[in-house]
Motif scaffolding. Structure first.
Motif, PDB file in Angstrom:
ATOM      1  N   LEU A 103       0.808  -1.227   0.000  1.00  0.00           N
ATOM      2  CA  LEU A 103       0.000   0.000   0.000  1.00  0.00           C
ATOM      3  C   LEU A 103       0.834   1.268   0.000  1.00  0.00           C
ATOM      4  O   LEU A 103       0.569   2.204  -0.747  1.00  0.00           O
ATOM      5  CB  LEU A 103      -0.943  -0.015   1.205  1.00  0.00           C
ATOM      6  N   SER A 104       1.862   1.341   0.822  1.00  0.00           N
ATOM      7  CA  SER A 104       2.623   2.583   0.933  1.00  0.00           C
ATOM      8  C   SER A 104       3.349   2.938  -0.353  1.00  0.00           C
ATOM      9  O   SER A 104       3.667   4.115  -0.596  1.00  0.00           O
ATOM     10  CB  SER A 104       3.631   2.485   2.080  1.00  0.00           C
ATOM     11  N   PHE A 105       3.615   1.939  -1.203  1.00  0.00           N
ATOM     12  CA  PHE A 105       4.364   2.188  -2.424  1.00  0.00           C
ATOM     13  C   PHE A 105       3.507   2.801  -3.532  1.00  0.00           C
ATOM     14  O   PHE A 105       4.043   3.381  -4.477  1.00  0.00           O
ATOM     15  CB  PHE A 105       5.015   0.891  -2.916  1.00  0.00           C
ATOM     16  N   ALA A 202      -3.038   5.763  16.601  1.00  0.00           N
ATOM     17  CA  ALA A 202      -2.320   5.465  17.841  1.00  0.00           C
ATOM     18  C   ALA A 202      -3.250   4.987  18.947  1.00  0.00           C
ATOM     19  O   ALA A 202      -2.881   4.116  19.748  1.00  0.00           O
ATOM     20  CB  ALA A 202      -1.546   6.698  18.298  1.00  0.00           C
ATOM     21  N   ASP A 203      -4.465   5.532  18.999  1.00  0.00           N
ATOM     22  CA  ASP A 203      -5.386   5.134  20.063  1.00  0.00           C
ATOM     23  C   ASP A 203      -5.721   3.643  19.969  1.00  0.00           C
ATOM     24  O   ASP A 203      -5.722   2.926  20.985  1.00  0.00           O
ATOM     25  CB  ASP A 203      -6.656   5.975  20.001  1.00  0.00           C
ATOM     26  N   LEU A 344      -2.495   4.978   5.461  1.00  0.00           N
ATOM     27  CA  LEU A 344      -1.060   5.046   5.708  1.00  0.00           C
ATOM     28  C   LEU A 344      -0.759   5.898   6.926  1.00  0.00           C
ATOM     29  O   LEU A 344       0.110   5.565   7.734  1.00  0.00           O
ATOM     30  CB  LEU A 344      -0.359   5.617   4.476  1.00  0.00           C
ATOM     31  N   GLU A 345      -1.490   7.010   7.075  1.00  0.00           N
ATOM     32  CA  GLU A 345      -1.265   7.890   8.219  1.00  0.00           C
ATOM     33  C   GLU A 345      -1.585   7.173   9.527  1.00  0.00           C
ATOM     34  O   GLU A 345      -0.851   7.298  10.524  1.00  0.00           O
ATOM     35  CB  GLU A 345      -2.110   9.157   8.087  1.00  0.00           C
ATOM     36  N   ALA A 350       0.365   4.236  14.352  1.00  0.00           N
ATOM     37  CA  ALA A 350       0.403   2.992  15.121  1.00  0.00           C
ATOM     38  C   ALA A 350       1.833   2.510  15.314  1.00  0.00           C
ATOM     39  O   ALA A 350       2.210   2.046  16.405  1.00  0.00           O
ATOM     40  CB  ALA A 350      -0.434   1.919  14.416  1.00  0.00           C
ATOM     41  N   LYS A 351       2.671   2.622  14.278  1.00  0.00           N
ATOM     42  CA  LYS A 351       4.076   2.211  14.398  1.00  0.00           C
ATOM     43  C   LYS A 351       4.788   3.019  15.468  1.00  0.00           C
ATOM     44  O   LYS A 351       5.577   2.483  16.261  1.00  0.00           O
ATOM     45  CB  LYS A 351       4.781   2.379  13.051  1.00  0.00           C
TER      46      LYS A 351
END
Length: 365
Positions: A103-105, A202-203, A344-345, A350-351
């Motif tokens: 997906l990110s690519f 993140a939540d 992606l955001e 999350a990362k």
């Protein structure tokens, strides 16, 4: 994911009918003739045993009579973009026409001017959150986070994240590894957070950490990595992975022991790959015809035969065009209908959260 080791109901009749014209649309004869005049399609990074790509490629050749030139089946997504860059002025056999990337690519390739827009005739039945609105890239297939259950150990199979908190599952639930180093493991934690009511990003990840900390404190979480061998031996009788990997494990074990793959009813989180056409494709019409084939019902079903959920799965389920024998090999379709596709955001947030909080919350270095 960067390596191609490959290591996310019924509607009212009127709503279902909305997709009929696009779902059954055939490519124009003009496009077919132009592609046949080019005579060839060049692909890259499509191993035959991944998502049944061997069957997909053969189906395309049989239907349209084009030659398919296959470059480096085991290339990764980054390798694919490099192949486009390296062959901008090359119309020979080393220049890929089409890409299948993580997906990110997709957005990265668009930003770098490496891909061109094309909207297939079934465009409207591709979920909006899995495609570029201008048609530069679009989701092709996905997996969802699931868990496998050894039914010799648990004849009564849990069906949700919430179920796994029960005392019956003491010393039974496993992850594949550390979510700080593996995307599928991180997304399992993310999915648990969604089940716990977390907001995207993140939540959700932090609530997922809370879920697994609760399992650890109760003794349900096994301090051993989940693997097919550990699943079969009962060391990790429940463990998380993408559904297509778990379904393949189930088939390989062939009932010894019996395995059930569960898509949790309280959180269905998908990970998607995307397709695109090279901006420098030597065979642009063949590339467009390839896309039409992939996003037709026929092409989508060939992916599903390899346990990779085609992006138009919900539309096809609603129209009743998926053979029952295929559906019988999968967890219930109604769970897949609830799949969400983290952006992606949201994945980047999350990362960051898992890197910051997993170790300290779980009592690890």
């Amino acid at each position: 994911m960067t390596l191609r080791m490959r290591t996310p109901i019924a509607l009212a009749l009127a709503a279902s009918t909305m997709f009929t014209s696009s779902a059954f649309a055939e490519p124009s004869q003009e496009l077919i003739d132009a592609a046949k005049k080019e005579g060839m399609l060049t692909t890259i990074a499509l191993p035959h045993n991944w998502c049944n790509y061997g069957g997909v490629i053969q189906g395309f050749k049989d239907k349209y009579g084009l030659q398919v030139n296959e470059l480096n089946p085991n290339a990764g997504s980054a390798d694919e973009l490099e192949a486009v860059k390296a062959n901008k002025g090359n119309t020979g056999t080393q220049a890929p026409d089409v890409l299948d990337v993580g997906l990110s690519f997709g957005p990265a390739a668009k930003e770098q001017g490496l891909i061109q827009p094309y909207k297939v005739s079934t465009w409207d039945s591709i979920p909006d959150d899995a495609k570029d609105p201008e048609g530069y890239w679009y989701g092709d297939y996905y997996g969802v986070l699931a868990f496998a259950v050894n039914k010799d150990v648990f004849p009564e199979v849990p069906t949700s994240f919430a179920d796994l908190k029960a005392s019956a599952y003491t010393n039974s639930v496993a992850l594949q590894g550390d979510p700080r180093t593996g995307n599928s493991v991180m997304m399992a934690v993310y999915a648990a957070g969604v089940a716990e009511g977390g907001e995207p990003g993140a939540d959700a990840l932090n609530k997922g950490i809370g879920f697994f900390k609760e399992l650890k404190d109760s003794g349900n979480l096994v301090p051993v990595n989940g693997t097919a061998q550990n699943l079969a031996q009962g060391t990790t009788p429940i463990y998380f992975d993408w559904d297509y990997n778990l379904l393949a494990v189930r088939d390989e074990l062939n009932g010894n022991p019996p395995i059930e793959v569960v898509v949790p009813s309280d959180a269905v989180v998908a990970g998607v790959y995307v397709q695109a056409i090279s901006a420098y494709a030597p065979h642009p019409n063949a590339a467009k015809l390839w896309m039409e084939y992939l996003y037709s019902d026929e092409g989508q079903l060939k992916w599903l035969d390899g346990y990779c959920h085609p992006i138009r799965f919900n539309d096809m389920t609603e129209r009743g065009v998926i053979p029952q024998e295929m559906l019988d090999k999968l967890p219930p379709a109604e769970n897949y209908a609830k799949a969400i596709f983290p952006t992606l955001e949201q994945q980047e947030a999350a990362k960051a959260a898992v890197a910051e909080n997993w170790g300290k919350e779980m009592g690890l270095q």
